[in-house]
Write a protein that holds these residues in place. Structure first.
Motif, PDB file in Angstrom:
ATOM      1  N   PRO A 245      47.258  41.505  33.268  1.00  0.00           N
ATOM      2  CA  PRO A 245      46.391  40.858  34.270  1.00  0.00           C
ATOM      3  C   PRO A 245      46.735  41.266  35.698  1.00  0.00           C
ATOM      4  CG  PRO A 245      47.078  39.268  32.618  1.00  0.00           C
ATOM      5  CD  PRO A 245      47.900  40.508  32.385  1.00  0.00           C
ATOM      6  N   ALA A 246      48.030  41.426  35.993  1.00  0.00           N
ATOM      7  CA  ALA A 246      48.427  41.848  37.338  1.00  0.00           C
ATOM      8  C   ALA A 246      47.904  43.242  37.661  1.00  0.00           C
ATOM      9  CB  ALA A 246      49.954  41.805  37.473  1.00  0.00           C
TER      10      ALA A 246
ATOM     11  N   VAL B 142      44.339  42.775  38.818  1.00  0.00           N
ATOM     12  CA  VAL B 142      44.325  42.229  40.181  1.00  0.00           C
ATOM     13  C   VAL B 142      44.630  43.341  41.182  1.00  0.00           C
ATOM     14  CG1 VAL B 142      45.470  40.641  41.773  1.00  0.00           C
ATOM     15  CG2 VAL B 142      44.923  39.895  39.446  1.00  0.00           C
ATOM     16  N   ARG B 143      45.620  44.166  40.877  1.00  0.00           N
ATOM     17  CA  ARG B 143      45.977  45.290  41.760  1.00  0.00           C
ATOM     18  C   ARG B 143      44.810  46.262  41.895  1.00  0.00           C
ATOM     19  NH1 ARG B 143      49.625  47.225  38.788  1.00  0.00           N
ATOM     20  NH2 ARG B 143      51.258  45.824  39.529  1.00  0.00           N
TER      21      ARG B 143
ATOM     22  N   LEU C 287      41.577  45.570  41.566  1.00  0.00           N
ATOM     23  CA  LEU C 287      40.548  44.948  42.405  1.00  0.00           C
ATOM     24  C   LEU C 287      40.954  44.976  43.875  1.00  0.00           C
ATOM     25  CD1 LEU C 287      39.372  41.861  40.295  1.00  0.00           C
ATOM     26  CD2 LEU C 287      37.974  43.792  41.061  1.00  0.00           C
ATOM     27  N   ASP C 288      42.204  44.686  44.165  1.00  0.00           N
ATOM     28  CA  ASP C 288      42.667  44.732  45.554  1.00  0.00           C
ATOM     29  C   ASP C 288      42.460  46.125  46.149  1.00  0.00           C
ATOM     30  OD1 ASP C 288      43.454  42.091  45.390  1.00  0.00           O
ATOM     31  OD2 ASP C 288      45.581  42.538  45.091  1.00  0.00           O
TER      32      ASP C 288
ATOM     33  N   LEU D 290      42.709  36.295  32.831  1.00  0.00           N
ATOM     34  CA  LEU D 290      42.248  36.389  34.215  1.00  0.00           C
ATOM     35  C   LEU D 290      41.213  35.320  34.540  1.00  0.00           C
ATOM     36  CD1 LEU D 290      41.955  40.264  34.414  1.00  0.00           C
ATOM     37  CD2 LEU D 290      43.334  38.880  35.974  1.00  0.00           C
TER      38      LEU D 290
ATOM     39  N   VAL E 243      48.199  35.053  35.069  1.00  0.00           N
ATOM     40  CA  VAL E 243      47.656  35.542  36.335  1.00  0.00           C
ATOM     41  C   VAL E 243      46.138  35.414  36.270  1.00  0.00           C
ATOM     42  CG1 VAL E 243      47.422  37.532  37.870  1.00  0.00           C
ATOM     43  CG2 VAL E 243      49.574  37.158  36.617  1.00  0.00           C
ATOM     44  N   HIS E 244      45.562  34.614  37.154  1.00  0.00           N
ATOM     45  CA  HIS E 244      44.117  34.409  37.180  1.00  0.00           C
ATOM     46  C   HIS E 244      43.502  35.116  38.386  1.00  0.00           C
ATOM     47  CE1 HIS E 244      45.067  31.566  34.119  1.00  0.00           C
ATOM     48  NE2 HIS E 244      45.436  30.583  34.930  1.00  0.00           N
ATOM     49  N   ASP E 245      42.198  35.368  38.325  1.00  0.00           N
ATOM     50  CA  ASP E 245      41.501  35.990  39.456  1.00  0.00           C
ATOM     51  C   ASP E 245      40.081  35.446  39.527  1.00  0.00           C
ATOM     52  OD1 ASP E 245      40.240  37.740  41.354  1.00  0.00           O
ATOM     53  OD2 ASP E 245      41.826  39.196  40.980  1.00  0.00           O
TER      54      ASP E 245
ATOM     55  N   ARG F  61      37.772  36.147  41.478  1.00  0.00           N
ATOM     56  CA  ARG F  61      36.740  37.080  41.925  1.00  0.00           C
ATOM     57  C   ARG F  61      35.841  37.529  40.781  1.00  0.00           C
ATOM     58  NH1 ARG F  61      40.807  41.028  45.174  1.00  0.00           N
ATOM     59  NH2 ARG F  61      41.988  40.628  43.249  1.00  0.00           N
TER      60      ARG F  61
END
Length: 324
Positions: A130-131, A134-135, A137-138, A170, A204-206, A208
């Motif tokens: 999941p991280a 997130v990375r 998407l960032d 996520l 780890v959630h997101d 977005r």
């Protein structure tokens, strides 16, 4: 809506021919972001060679390398591959999304790819996967050179097998490792870590992510209770006969019954690997395990025509309101 695969023949009749092709930018400079970005492009598609994947067969992607992006305020879909897979293992579906006007980005999950098993079958992968997304998407929203074409309010997720479970984490699920520990019989990997008292990573959630397509996820950590936390609309696909990592199909039948709300559920009369892109003759000879379908005679090429159309239709409805 609960339906079988074959109900989607009608969808194909309603789709026009794509007006764009898939541009491709390869991500190669950072080991944490190794993969590709597909996007609408005005040029005619060719083949982008990736070379050998260490399985004895060359691998090509269909598209135009480094073609300028066509469009503005485009929806974005991020992709998570299965256990021991790689970023291009469902490239045909990704290319179809790009042809339809989506940006799609996929990376290898370091430590859990075909060539890197350093984190495979460990608790850490439930935090690192999941991280990774997130990375990604960032990077896309803040640092990608073409970030201005993305509409940050229209972000979707697409994941297969362990990638599907990654997406559910996520979107709010907390994996039930207590259930896993009770079912564990192995003396290695995650089972050994849990029996030794090691602490699973925090999920780890997101927020977005606004919509998702979840395909044959790893079912062991999923329960009716933790799936209730998912509020994002998603389309759920499962194989009838299962395969490595998902058992005989009964686990995801249980998961489907426990999904919250009224998700869009589809059962495919085949095994787990039918969701992977149809194999070339060279790849089928090199890795028959992922290219041989169950039952014998299942037509993966025909299935993917229906499957890809349904995935595009879902994301159009959820991220574009059906306006494209």
């Amino acid at each position: 809506m609960r339906s079988t695969l074959w109900a989607f023949a009608a969808i194909l009749c309603c789709f026009g021919s794509p007006v764009q092709a898939a541009g491709i930018q390869l991500l190669q400079s950072d080991s944490a972001l190794s993969g590709a970005i597909w996007y609408p492009c005005a040029a005619a598609p060719t083949h982008v060679a990736l070379g050998s994947l260490s399985v004895g067969a060359d691998f090509d992607l269909k598209g135009v390398k480094d073609c300028p992006v066509t469009g503005a305020k485009l929806p974005l879909v991020v992709y998570s591959h299965g256990r021991g897979g790689f970023f291009g293992q469902q490239h045909d579906t990704v290319e179809e999304l790009a042809d339809a006007g989506f940006i799609v980005a996929a990376i290898n999950h370091a430590g859990d790819t075909f060539s890197d098993s350093s984190k495979r079958d460990t608790l850490s992968v439930w935090g690192s996967r999941p991280a990774d997304i997130v990375r990604l998407l960032d990077f896309l929203l803040s640092d990608w050179k073409d970030r201005a074409v993305i509409d940050p309010a229209r972000i979707g997720f697409f994941g297969f097998s362990l990638g599907g479970a990654t997406g559910l984490v996520l979107m709010g699920t907390k994996p039930d490792f207590g259930r896993v520990a009770n079912l564990c019989k192995e003396t290695t990997g995650v089972c050994a870590q849990l029996h030794n008292g090691e602490t699973p990573p925090e999920p780890v959630h997101d927020a977005r992510i606004r919509a998702a397509v979840i395909i044959d996820p790893a079912p062991t950590v999923l329960t009716r209770e933790n799936l209730a936390a998912v509020k994002v609309p998603f389309q759920f696909w499962r194989s009838q006969f299962g395969g490595p990592g998902v058992g005989d199909g009964a686990g995801n039948a249980r998961v489907a019954e426990g999904l919250p709300g009224k998700p869009d559920i589809h059962v495919v009369p085949a095994g787990h690997f039918a969701f992977l892109a149809p194999c070339s003759a060279d790849l089928a000879a090199a890795v028959p395990r992922i290219c041989t379908d169950v039952p014998a005679g299942f037509d993966r090429v025909a299935f993917h025509r229906d499957f890809n159309a349904a995935v595009v239709q879902f994301f159009r409805g959820q991220l574009l309101g059906g306006d494209r």
